[in-house]
Design a protein around this motif. Structure first.
Motif, short mmCIF file in Angstrom:
data_model
loop_
_atom_site.label_atom_id
_atom_site.label_comp_id
_atom_site.label_asym_id
_atom_site.label_seq_id
_atom_site.Cartn_x
_atom_site.Cartn_y
_atom_site.Cartn_z
N UNK A 141 10.74 2.62 -5.98
CA UNK A 141 11.29 1.21 -5.28
C UNK A 141 10.09 0.81 -4.20
N UNK A 142 9.34 1.87 -3.38
CA UNK A 142 8.44 1.42 -2.53
C UNK A 142 7.08 0.75 -3.67
N UNK A 143 6.94 1.26 -4.70
CA UNK A 143 5.91 0.79 -5.51
C UNK A 143 6.10 -0.69 -6.01
N UNK A 144 7.42 -0.76 -6.21
CA UNK A 144 7.72 -2.08 -6.80
C UNK A 144 7.67 -3.25 -5.58
N UNK A 145 8.03 -2.93 -4.24
CA UNK A 145 8.01 -3.78 -3.35
C UNK A 145 6.50 -4.06 -3.22
N UNK A 146 5.63 -2.75 -3.07
CA UNK A 146 4.13 -3.00 -2.88
C UNK A 146 3.42 -4.01 -4.10
N UNK A 147 3.75 -3.99 -5.26
CA UNK A 147 3.27 -4.74 -6.26
C UNK A 147 3.70 -6.20 -6.23
N UNK A 148 5.07 -6.25 -5.83
CA UNK A 148 5.71 -7.71 -5.68
C UNK A 148 5.12 -8.44 -4.33
N UNK A 193 0.32 8.92 0.00
CA UNK A 193 -0.41 10.12 0.11
C UNK A 193 0.37 11.13 1.04
N UNK A 194 1.16 10.37 2.10
CA UNK A 194 2.08 11.13 3.09
C UNK A 194 3.35 11.83 2.16
N UNK A 195 3.69 10.76 1.44
CA UNK A 195 4.91 11.36 0.65
C UNK A 195 4.77 12.49 -0.17
N UNK A 209 5.33 2.16 5.35
CA UNK A 209 4.70 1.24 4.70
C UNK A 209 5.47 -0.08 5.17
N UNK A 210 6.63 -0.05 5.41
CA UNK A 210 7.47 -1.17 5.87
C UNK A 210 7.49 -1.69 7.49
N UNK A 211 7.51 -0.37 8.23
CA UNK A 211 7.71 -0.39 9.43
C UNK A 211 6.36 -0.49 10.34
N UNK A 212 5.24 -0.09 9.75
CA UNK A 212 3.91 -0.05 10.55
C UNK A 212 3.00 -0.79 9.79
N UNK A 213 2.61 -1.91 10.54
CA UNK A 213 1.41 -2.86 9.94
C UNK A 213 0.23 -2.12 9.81
N UNK A 214 -0.37 -2.19 8.53
CA UNK A 214 -1.73 -1.62 8.12
C UNK A 214 -1.63 -0.27 7.56
N UNK A 215 -0.35 0.26 7.35
CA UNK A 215 -0.17 1.52 6.74
C UNK A 215 -0.20 1.18 5.04
N UNK A 216 0.61 0.57 4.59
CA UNK A 216 0.50 0.09 3.26
C UNK A 216 1.24 1.38 2.32
N UNK A 217 1.59 0.80 1.10
CA UNK A 217 1.95 1.91 0.06
C UNK A 217 1.03 2.96 -0.19
N UNK A 221 12.71 11.24 16.41
CA UNK A 221 13.22 10.97 14.73
C UNK A 221 12.04 11.11 13.96
N UNK A 222 10.79 11.13 14.37
CA UNK A 222 9.50 10.91 13.29
C UNK A 222 9.54 11.88 12.19
N UNK A 223 9.84 13.07 12.37
CA UNK A 223 9.77 14.04 11.31
C UNK A 223 11.02 13.94 10.24
N UNK A 224 12.21 13.73 10.88
CA UNK A 224 13.44 13.35 9.95
C UNK A 224 13.33 12.22 9.25
N UNK A 225 12.71 11.17 9.71
CA UNK A 225 12.69 10.02 9.20
C UNK A 225 11.61 9.92 7.72
N UNK A 226 10.45 10.62 8.14
CA UNK A 226 9.55 11.01 7.32
C UNK A 226 9.93 11.83 6.02
N UNK A 227 10.88 12.99 6.50
CA UNK A 227 11.48 13.57 5.39
C UNK A 227 12.20 12.83 4.65
#
Length: 729
Positions: free
Chosen positions: A225-232, A209-211, A196-204, A183-189
């Motif tokens: 939404x992801x950036x708000x979480x990141x800053x929070x 960059x991938x997005x 950033x939420x699921x893999x430790x060390x990836x980060x926003x 399901x990797x590609x469908x999830x990323x798509x």
């Protein structure tokens, strides 16, 4: 790679096509491998080292890297990338199929398949797999096995290639695939920010960059939404429990370079969806993550309730009883102590705070004696392993870390002790509670039995916890929370300039620095450069010669900051060179660890049974197996190379990291380069880490700034206000 001369004259770029002939070493955690690689047209394999995702013997592909010379193992290829491709020769195809990579095909079956289909073998398996049934030994069951395994292998290969095309490294691509599989590609798509939420060390930032590589727009709601979480979460990591609404909106808009009204729209939608909590207080809006809101509000309700409750069984302590216990323990007590003890022991919640030499340890020992005499069970715990060890050494009672007390299960990422399976004790004494963050306290309170006493001990003038909140400081400020603040310096501590100066620092007073000082010195220097020079001299020569302290075991350098000439990073490099002449070393990322190095664990690792802040010494380096043995004062722990990301040099450590510890001697550099950190409570914390000797080295102006800076960086939290609202001030 270890012990490799990487100077440019010894590095030659190379691209080789061939097969993974043999795997010598593989770390499955990070895919670091040492392999023998057989190049097309060659008879002898070469050694390849580096991160090689999804490596398997028999895999065919192209290695890109650099020739490097290892002093022990000779020439080898340091792998930058390995791209799997199809072998084109019969020999390569047979080796590939017979490697065990494809379930159902071993060396013998591989030989038969290639003998029949020659160079077209892989095309046959791809498009006409049914023809394999014509090969001896392949029946219906084996054919199904082969087809399923081939399809799985092909899917994985295609996904890894697609991730590489997005600019994702091979190592990260493998981690992503292991998490999401097909399901990797469908999830990323669908939402690349899930990384950033699921893999430790990836980060926003990496997820972003991938997005961008997948074509997501700058004003995408998912991105905002992801950036708000990141800053929070960033503000939470700085110690805040909540973030002011305006601060969060402005910071997020700045990070994304988009208008603030777009961020506000998404923020409000997140609140409606209960992904965050927004609370109004004194006309301001405050933003919490859902977890932080739950933790703070639950803690406030529970502590407020405990503060006004009495235990089921009252404990009376008479003066004769207490004096008898004190005489037996050979400790000094005063006439106020019986009343203070009764006050503490007959409440569900009590706080004991005081500086060095004021009798916190004595009081705890008496409490333990009284409880033991009354046959009341008690547990002792502290936030860190070092603090728990000190608690055991000073009281003689068993003590443990909070995580071990609550039986943290790393596989499930949860505490096994909770409201459904509470702790089996009548009393819990927590030491070094200035280090206790809001998350830990929430889980402690969940696991407390309904009639358990909680006694929180610490020094409220020290630095607050590394994690969010300022628990002890909050409780000390609430009038109706039962507490004892110890201020008297006992006679045995009055002769210590360390103790006296710690209290003078706390009151912003001029330090006592007599020429004959036995345990406290300030060596003035005019610059950071001259300070570094004198620090090296006093650690290597002056302190060992005068006080007979071992530079490695007994002396700890404590710096206010990580960066700069007198920062932790630079000091560690200098002191490693000064104190450790070993030539045997191992490299990981940008760090070089030498045999005999003083090192510190930086994260809790329950697999290895070592914890954040544990200090040890490297006692063995196995270069071939890529393993390092660290001796944590008698406990030898073997680290695979991947675990070294959790280790740092510890000749110098930050003052924050020193909390909960004591050292025979501490050396503290002070320079105006550290101006943003020069606060009274920082210097106070550093000085109180020294048991027998404290040496300040640096600029007088920096020392004055510490003594005169009463500013304590405010942490955003409403814990105190919530408790006061329930029980009053």
């Amino acid at each position: 790679m270890d012990n490799v001369n990487r100077s440019s004259k010894n590095i030659t770029p190379v691209t080789l096509k061939g097969v993974i002939h043999k795997i010598v070493f593989l770390n499955k955690e990070n895919n670091y491998a040492v392999a023998r690689f057989l190049q097309d047209g060659k008879d002898e394999p070469v050694t390849a080292v580096g991160v090689i995702p999804d490596i398997a013997e028999g895999k065919y592909g192209v290695i890109s890297g650099k020739w490097e010379y290892n002093q022990k193992f000779g020439p080898q290829i340091f792998v930058n990338s390995f791209r799997e491709c199809r072998p084109s020769t019969c020999q390569g195809i047979e080796k590939f199929l017979g490697s065990g990579l494809i379930e159902g095909i071993g060396p013998e079956i591989a030989s038969r398949i290639v003998a029949k289909f020659k160079e077209k073998t892989l095309d046959v398996i791809d498009s006409e797999p049914g023809r394999l049934s014509n090969v001896e030994g392949i029946g219906k069951k084996r054919l199904k096995q082969i087809v399923t395994a081939w399809q799985k292998n092909r899917d994985m290969r295609n996904i890894l290639i697609a991730l590489n095309d997005m600019g994702i490294s091979s190592a990260l691509a493998t981690r992503i695939y292991n998490k999401y599989n097909k399901d990797t590609l469908s999830i990323i798509d669908k939402n690349p920010y899930r990384l950033a939420y699921d893999l430790h060390g990836v980060g926003f930032r990496k997820a972003d960059e991938i997005a961008v590589a997948t074509g997501i727009t700058p004003d995408s709601p998912k991105r905002i939404e992801a950036a708000l979480y990141y800053c929070l979460f960033n503000f939470t990591e700085e110690g805040d429990v909540y973030t002011p609404y305006r601060k969060l909106i402005d910071k997020t808009a700045y990070e994304l370079k988009i208008p603030t009204h777009l961020v506000e729209e998404i923020c409000l939608k997140m609140e409606t969806a209960k992904k965050i909590s927004i609370e109004k207080y004194n006309g301001d809006k405050l933003v919490y993550t859902q977890d932080m809101f739950t933790y703070e509000s639950t803690i406030a309700q529970r502590l407020a309730k405990m503060a006004v409750m009495y235990p089921e069984h009252k404990i009376s302590v008479t003066v004769p009883e207490l004096k008898k216990l004190a005489l037996k323990m050979k400790i000094e007590i005063d006439n106020e102590l019986p009343e203070q003890l009764s006050h503490i022991l007959n409440r569900r919640l009590a706080v004991v705070t005081g500086g060095p030499g004021t009798g916190k340890t004595t009081l705890v020992k008496l409490i333990l004696s009284v409880l033991t005499a009354k046959h009341i069970s008690v547990c002792l715990a502290a936030p860190t392993g070092r603090a728990a060890k000190r608690m055991h050494e000073t009281t003689g009672f068993d003590a443990m870390t909070v995580h071990r007390l609550l039986e943290y299960n790393p596989a499930k990422n949860m505490f096994m002790k909770n409201e459904y399976d509470p702790l089996d004790t009548d009393t819990l004494i927590l030491d070094e509670t200035s280090m206790l963050d809001i998350t830990c306290l929430f889980h402690i309170l969940k696991a407390l039995p309904s009639d358990c006493r909680l006694i929180m001990v610490g020094d409220s003038d020290q630095l607050p916890s590394v994690g969010p909140g300022a628990i002890l400081q909050n409780l000390v400020d609430i009038k109706n929370v039962p507490k004892i603040k110890l201020t008297r310096i006992y006679r045995q501590a009055q002769n210590s300039y360390i103790v006296q100066n710690a209290h003078r620092i706390n009151h912003g007073q001029k330090l006592l620095l007599p020429d004959s000082a036995a345990d406290f010195f300030f060596i003035e220097q005019k610059s950071a450069e001259s300070s570094l020079k004198i620090i090296k001299k006093i650690i290597k020569e002056r302190i060992p010669n005068k006080f007979k302290f071992n530079p490695l075991n007994d002396i700890q350098v404590l710096s206010p900051m990580k960066k700069g000439i007198l920062g932790v990073d630079s000091l560690n490099v200098c002191l490693q060179e000064l104190l450790n002449k070993s030539v045997m070393s191992v490299s990981y990322a940008n760090n070089i660890f030498k045999l005999g190095d003083k090192v510190m664990q930086t994260k809790n690792n329950y697999d290895l049974d070592v914890f954040n802040g544990d200090i040890g010494f490297i006692s063995n380096i196995d270069e071939e197996a890529k393993e390092v043995t660290i001796n944590f004062y008698g406990k030898r722990v073997v680290y695979e190379q991947s675990w070294l990301e959790q280790v740092c040099l510890a000749y110098a450590i930050s003052i924050h990291k020193s909390q909960g510890s004591e050292y025979p001697a501490v050396v503290i550099p002070l320079t105006v380069q550290h101006v943003i950190m020069l606060q009274k409570n920082l210097l106070y914390t550093a000085v109180t880490r020294g048991k027998k000797l404290v040496v300040l080295v640096g600029e007088k102006d920096a020392l004055y700034r510490c003594l005169n800076n009463n500013r304590i960086t405010r942490r955003y939290s409403l814990l105190a206000q919530r408790i006061k609202k329930i029980i009053g001030n």
